[in-house]
Design a protein around this motif. Structure first.
Motif, PDB file in Angstrom:
ATOM      1  N   GLU A 165      46.257 -38.800   0.164  1.00 43.10           N
ATOM      2  CA  GLU A 165      47.706 -38.837  -0.051  1.00 43.10           C
ATOM      3  C   GLU A 165      48.191 -40.262  -0.297  1.00 43.10           C
ATOM      4  O   GLU A 165      49.067 -40.496  -1.118  1.00 43.10           O
ATOM      5  N   ARG A 166      47.596 -41.210   0.405  1.00 42.33           N
ATOM      6  CA  ARG A 166      47.966 -42.604   0.215  1.00 42.33           C
ATOM      7  C   ARG A 166      47.604 -43.061  -1.193  1.00 42.33           C
ATOM      8  O   ARG A 166      48.340 -43.832  -1.822  1.00 42.33           O
ATOM      9  N   ALA A 167      46.477 -42.578  -1.694  1.00 40.28           N
ATOM     10  CA  ALA A 167      46.022 -42.985  -3.022  1.00 40.28           C
ATOM     11  C   ALA A 167      46.966 -42.494  -4.117  1.00 40.28           C
ATOM     12  O   ALA A 167      47.211 -43.194  -5.104  1.00 40.28           O
ATOM     13  N   VAL A 168      47.516 -41.291  -3.954  1.00 40.21           N
ATOM     14  CA  VAL A 168      48.389 -40.733  -4.995  1.00 40.21           C
ATOM     15  C   VAL A 168      49.866 -41.003  -4.728  1.00 40.21           C
ATOM     16  O   VAL A 168      50.709 -40.798  -5.602  1.00 40.21           O
ATOM     17  N   SER A 169      50.174 -41.429  -3.503  1.00 41.33           N
ATOM     18  CA  SER A 169      51.573 -41.696  -3.148  1.00 41.33           C
ATOM     19  C   SER A 169      51.692 -43.069  -2.509  1.00 41.33           C
ATOM     20  O   SER A 169      52.175 -43.208  -1.386  1.00 41.33           O
ATOM     21  N   ALA A 170      51.241 -44.068  -3.211  1.00 41.38           N
ATOM     22  CA  ALA A 170      51.177 -45.416  -2.643  1.00 41.38           C
ATOM     23  C   ALA A 170      52.535 -45.935  -2.197  1.00 41.38           C
ATOM     24  O   ALA A 170      52.627 -46.711  -1.237  1.00 41.38           O
ATOM     25  N   TRP A 224      40.684 -35.456   8.499  1.00 41.70           N
ATOM     26  CA  TRP A 224      42.091 -35.853   8.464  1.00 41.70           C
ATOM     27  C   TRP A 224      42.244 -37.236   7.841  1.00 41.70           C
ATOM     28  O   TRP A 224      43.202 -37.492   7.114  1.00 41.70           O
ATOM     29  N   ILE A 225      41.304 -38.121   8.136  1.00 39.53           N
ATOM     30  CA  ILE A 225      41.362 -39.460   7.540  1.00 39.53           C
ATOM     31  C   ILE A 225      41.282 -39.353   6.016  1.00 39.53           C
ATOM     32  O   ILE A 225      42.031 -40.019   5.294  1.00 39.53           O
ATOM     33  N   ARG A 226      40.394 -38.501   5.529  1.00 36.31           N
ATOM     34  CA  ARG A 226      40.282 -38.315   4.081  1.00 36.31           C
ATOM     35  C   ARG A 226      41.565 -37.745   3.489  1.00 36.31           C
ATOM     36  O   ARG A 226      42.010 -38.155   2.409  1.00 36.31           O
ATOM     37  N   LEU A 227      42.158 -36.776   4.181  1.00 38.65           N
ATOM     38  CA  LEU A 227      43.424 -36.215   3.712  1.00 38.65           C
ATOM     39  C   LEU A 227      44.485 -37.301   3.598  1.00 38.65           C
ATOM     40  O   LEU A 227      45.218 -37.374   2.610  1.00 38.65           O
ATOM     41  N   TYR A 228      44.558 -38.121   4.625  1.00 39.96           N
ATOM     42  CA  TYR A 228      45.561 -39.187   4.647  1.00 39.96           C
ATOM     43  C   TYR A 228      45.311 -40.185   3.519  1.00 39.96           C
ATOM     44  O   TYR A 228      46.241 -40.558   2.785  1.00 39.96           O
ATOM     45  N   LEU A 229      44.072 -40.629   3.387  1.00 44.01           N
ATOM     46  CA  LEU A 229      43.761 -41.611   2.349  1.00 44.01           C
ATOM     47  C   LEU A 229      43.989 -41.038   0.955  1.00 44.01           C
ATOM     48  O   LEU A 229      44.430 -41.750   0.047  1.00 44.01           O
ATOM     49  N   GLN A 252      39.748 -46.783  -0.880  1.00 43.74           N
ATOM     50  CA  GLN A 252      38.467 -46.728  -1.596  1.00 43.74           C
ATOM     51  C   GLN A 252      37.362 -46.086  -0.760  1.00 43.74           C
ATOM     52  O   GLN A 252      36.306 -45.722  -1.294  1.00 43.74           O
ATOM     53  N   LEU A 253      37.593 -45.912   0.546  1.00 47.66           N
ATOM     54  CA  LEU A 253      36.618 -45.196   1.366  1.00 47.66           C
ATOM     55  C   LEU A 253      36.438 -43.759   0.881  1.00 47.66           C
ATOM     56  O   LEU A 253      35.424 -43.119   1.181  1.00 47.66           O
ATOM     57  N   LEU A 254      37.415 -43.253   0.141  1.00 46.76           N
ATOM     58  CA  LEU A 254      37.288 -41.917  -0.434  1.00 46.76           C
ATOM     59  C   LEU A 254      36.094 -41.828  -1.377  1.00 46.76           C
ATOM     60  O   LEU A 254      35.544 -40.742  -1.600  1.00 46.76           O
TER      61      LEU A 254
END
Length: 224
Positions: free
Chosen positions: A188-193, A181-186, A150-152
């Motif tokens: 990807e995490r959001a769409v690929s939980a 990079w943190i945003r990129l990771y989050l 949710q930081l996104l």
């Protein structure tokens, strides 16, 4: 019995109440002086005391408060009364013993800077995502193992400090490279939980590139 006021009131364009370094174990309504000529307080300094809580009617007394210093106290939880002060733009709660931030922190819709480093935080509430004006988030030196996706939603965020945590998500190779990079990771995490993300910089970066290509191809196919 009314407590004798031993702090100081600073006038000027932004009146402030200074009760820092007073050895306070409690903060009560009786310790707040009336300040009718200068208007309501906009800054409150309660740092470097031994406070563990605030009094229940805190928000009613500080109706225009913008900056609060509660750092270097003995807080184990963030006082919920603070979350009712909707005018807050900067909050210092670093160097306490905080184990969690309440979900109500999401009500501080105008908060721009949150300093919560050097505590005992094990998780961050998903409600942080409601802080759309948040620019600075400092949570270094805690016990966090993950950052919420949710930081996104904190689209104004320009500075995130999370070093010296046992972070697994995002892993060290990500957060050491900064906010992008943190945003990129989050993202990807959001769409690929349910998908295990790569654990090395090169493979992760390649994963991002392939994801972008797939998204681009999907968009082109939808237009055709």
């Amino acid at each position: 019995m009314q407590s004798r006021f031993t702090g100081s009131i600073a006038s000027g364009p932004a009146p402030r109440l200074d009760l820092a370094k007073k050895g306070l174990g409690r903060f009560t309504e009786e310790q707040v002086p009336e300040n009718p000529k200068k208007g309501p307080f906009q800054t409150l300094l309660l740092n470097n005391n031994q406070l563990t809580a605030l009094y229940p009617a805190f928000a009613d007394k500080f109706v225009a408060l913008r900056v609060v210093y509660l750092n270097n106290n003995e807080l184990k939880t963030l006082p919920r009364e603070l979350c009712d002060v909707r005018t807050l733009v900067k909050l210092h709660v670093e160097h306490n013993r905080l184990r969690a931030l309440p979900a109500d922190i999401g009500k501080l819709e105008h908060l721009k800077k949150l300093y919560a480093h050097n505590n005992e935080l094990k998780r961050l509430p998903v409600e942080l995502g409601a802080l759309r004006e948040l620019e600075v988030l400092s949570v270094a030196h805690n016990r966090l193992v993950e950052l919420p996706v949710q930081l996104l939603d904190c689209t104004a965020l320009t500075e995130l400090t999370a070093n010296n945590n046992p972070l697994l998500s995002p892993p060290p190779f990500v957060w050491r490279r900064g906010l992008d990079w943190i945003r990129l990771y989050l993202r990807e995490r959001a769409v690929s939980a349910d998908v295990e993300l790569p654990d090395t910089p090169y493979v992760f970066h390649r994963h991002i590139e392939l994801s972008a290509l797939r998204a681009s191809a999907g968009g082109a196919k939808a237009k055709a």
